[in-house]
Design a protein around this motif. Structure first.
Motif, short mmCIF file in Angstrom:
data_model
loop_
_atom_site.label_atom_id
_atom_site.label_comp_id
_atom_site.label_asym_id
_atom_site.label_seq_id
_atom_site.Cartn_x
_atom_site.Cartn_y
_atom_site.Cartn_z
N LEU A 25 -16.30 -4.02 5.97
CA LEU A 25 -17.16 -3.96 4.80
C LEU A 25 -16.32 -4.00 3.52
O LEU A 25 -15.16 -3.61 3.50
N GLN A 26 -16.95 -4.48 2.46
CA GLN A 26 -16.26 -4.65 1.18
C GLN A 26 -16.28 -3.35 0.37
O GLN A 26 -17.24 -2.61 0.39
N GLY A 27 -15.19 -3.11 -0.35
CA GLY A 27 -15.13 -1.98 -1.27
C GLY A 27 -14.34 -0.81 -0.74
O GLY A 27 -14.50 -0.41 0.41
N CYS A 28 -13.48 -0.24 -1.59
CA CYS A 28 -12.69 0.94 -1.22
C CYS A 28 -12.33 1.71 -2.48
O CYS A 28 -11.87 1.11 -3.46
N PRO A 29 -12.49 3.04 -2.48
CA PRO A 29 -12.12 3.84 -3.65
C PRO A 29 -10.63 4.12 -3.74
O PRO A 29 -10.16 4.61 -4.75
N LEU A 30 -9.88 3.82 -2.67
CA LEU A 30 -8.43 4.03 -2.67
C LEU A 30 -7.72 2.75 -3.09
O LEU A 30 -8.26 1.65 -2.93
N ARG A 31 -6.51 2.92 -3.60
CA ARG A 31 -5.67 1.78 -3.95
C ARG A 31 -4.31 1.99 -3.29
O ARG A 31 -3.30 2.22 -3.95
N CYS A 32 -4.30 1.91 -1.97
CA CYS A 32 -3.09 2.20 -1.20
C CYS A 32 -1.98 1.22 -1.54
O CYS A 32 -2.22 0.01 -1.63
N SER A 40 -10.23 -6.64 -0.32
CA SER A 40 -11.42 -5.89 0.12
C SER A 40 -11.67 -4.67 -0.76
O SER A 40 -12.64 -3.95 -0.55
N GLN A 41 -10.83 -4.42 -1.75
CA GLN A 41 -10.92 -3.17 -2.51
C GLN A 41 -12.11 -3.12 -3.46
O GLN A 41 -12.75 -2.09 -3.60
N THR A 42 -12.41 -4.22 -4.14
CA THR A 42 -13.54 -4.21 -5.07
C THR A 42 -14.84 -4.39 -4.29
O THR A 42 -14.83 -4.77 -3.10
N MET A 43 -15.96 -4.12 -4.93
CA MET A 43 -17.26 -4.29 -4.28
C MET A 43 -17.75 -5.73 -4.33
O MET A 43 -18.79 -6.06 -3.76
N PHE A 44 -17.00 -6.61 -5.00
CA PHE A 44 -17.44 -8.00 -5.10
C PHE A 44 -17.27 -8.72 -3.76
O PHE A 44 -16.22 -8.66 -3.13
N SER A 45 -18.32 -9.39 -3.35
CA SER A 45 -18.27 -10.19 -2.13
C SER A 45 -19.32 -11.28 -2.19
O SER A 45 -20.44 -11.06 -2.67
N ASN A 46 -18.95 -12.46 -1.73
CA ASN A 46 -19.92 -13.56 -1.66
C ASN A 46 -20.73 -13.52 -0.38
O ASN A 46 -21.64 -14.34 -0.19
N SER A 75 -15.19 -1.02 9.62
CA SER A 75 -13.94 -0.76 8.92
C SER A 75 -14.08 -1.28 7.49
O SER A 75 -15.18 -1.39 6.97
N GLY A 76 -12.97 -1.57 6.84
CA GLY A 76 -13.08 -2.04 5.48
C GLY A 76 -11.78 -2.67 4.99
O GLY A 76 -10.97 -3.11 5.80
N GLY A 77 -11.62 -2.54 3.69
CA GLY A 77 -12.21 -1.61 2.75
C GLY A 77 -12.41 -0.23 3.35
O GLY A 77 -11.67 0.22 4.20
N GLU A 78 -13.42 0.45 2.86
CA GLU A 78 -13.82 1.76 3.34
C GLU A 78 -15.30 1.74 3.65
O GLU A 78 -16.14 1.66 2.75
N CYS A 79 -15.61 1.79 4.95
CA CYS A 79 -17.00 1.62 5.39
C CYS A 79 -17.92 2.72 4.87
O CYS A 79 -19.12 2.49 4.67
#
Length: 252
Positions: A25-32, A40-46, A75-79
């Motif tokens: 899934l798209q999006g993650c609040p962490l910036r490892c 996959s970090q931003t919530m933007f996805s086509n 998984s993700g991102g952060e599911c």
């Protein structure tokens, strides 16, 4: 309802038991610092996907799951960031008897945690660091969210897999290993396995393509044999703690 999708892997062999379909899934609040999917970090996805579409994918590969003890992993991102979508999808999958897993850092929409865990067979928990300073340096966030998620595992009845990416010069030492285990020792009776994943630089090209700086570009890859040695230490610590818990229960 639709979820924002990064990608799908249909024959995953490492993200939970058996052969699995992995829904990233798209999006993650962490910036490892070593994130291998920075896109996959931003919530933007086509791409979007519905719970029903995930269910249809699961039905398509059911024979592989049945033969191997596999299922669906999110998984993700952060599911957990897409908590509402994740919960509704898990409900559909469990209604038809599919094995489910989530691969998570524990950060997401807390209001869904309790319900989500009712429909999950395996939690794959990714622990970035053992203390708040190191955690924030690697991920950009403190450990508060991680500890909140841990509190919901008290009532979790499924299996728990622990994962840690070991980074040379940061956590590749025995002190880190023991401190890491101290954070999770009380969950020993739920932990099914512990894995040390050696740090690698395979994401470097992705960062260059995105025009982003890769913070650990000068850090060498982790030696796989050394990582296995540390994993063995953790596994032995887990065995000892499980036995201690059993002995304590016998005395009581």
């Amino acid at each position: 309802m639709k979820g924002r999708l990064h990608s799908i892997e249909t024959m995953g062999l490492v993200d939970g038991p058996g052969i699995r379909t992995v829904i990233f899934l798209q999006g993650c609040p962490l910036r490892c610092a070593y994130c291998h999917n920075p896109d996959s970090q931003t919530m933007f996805s086509n791409r979007e996907i519905t719970p029903e579409e995930v269910l249809n994918i699961a039905r398509r590969y059911k024979k592989y799951y049945d033969r191997s003890g596999g299922g669906i992993t999110f998984s993700g991102g952060e599911c957990l960031l897409q908590g509402e979508f994740l919960l509704e999808t898990l409900k559909l999958l469990k209604a038809e008897g599919f094995n489910t897993a989530i691969d998570t850092t524990g950060y997401g929409k807390e209001e869904y945690f309790k319900e989500i865990l009712k429909y999950v067979d395996t939690v794959i928990l990714d622990i970035k660091h053992f203390d708040n300073i190191g955690y924030k340096d690697l991920t950009g966030v403190n450990m508060n969210g991680f500890y909140k998620f841990l509190s919901y595992l008290d009532d979790f009845t499924g299996k728990l897999w622990i994962r840690h990416v070991m980074v040379p010069g940061i956590t590749d030492n025995e002190e880190s290993i023991y401190k890491l285990f101290d954070r999770i020792a009380y969950l020993a009776d739920k932990i099914d396995r512990i894995e040390i994943l050696p740090y690698h630089t395979m994401a470097l090209d992705k960062y260059e393509a995105l025009g982003r700086e890769y913070r650990l570009k000068d850090v060498p890859e982790m030696d796989a044999n050394k990582a296995m040695e540390y994993q063995e230490i953790l596994t032995n610590l887990l065995k000892d703690e499980k036995q201690r818990v059993i002995n304590t229960k016998r005395i009581i």
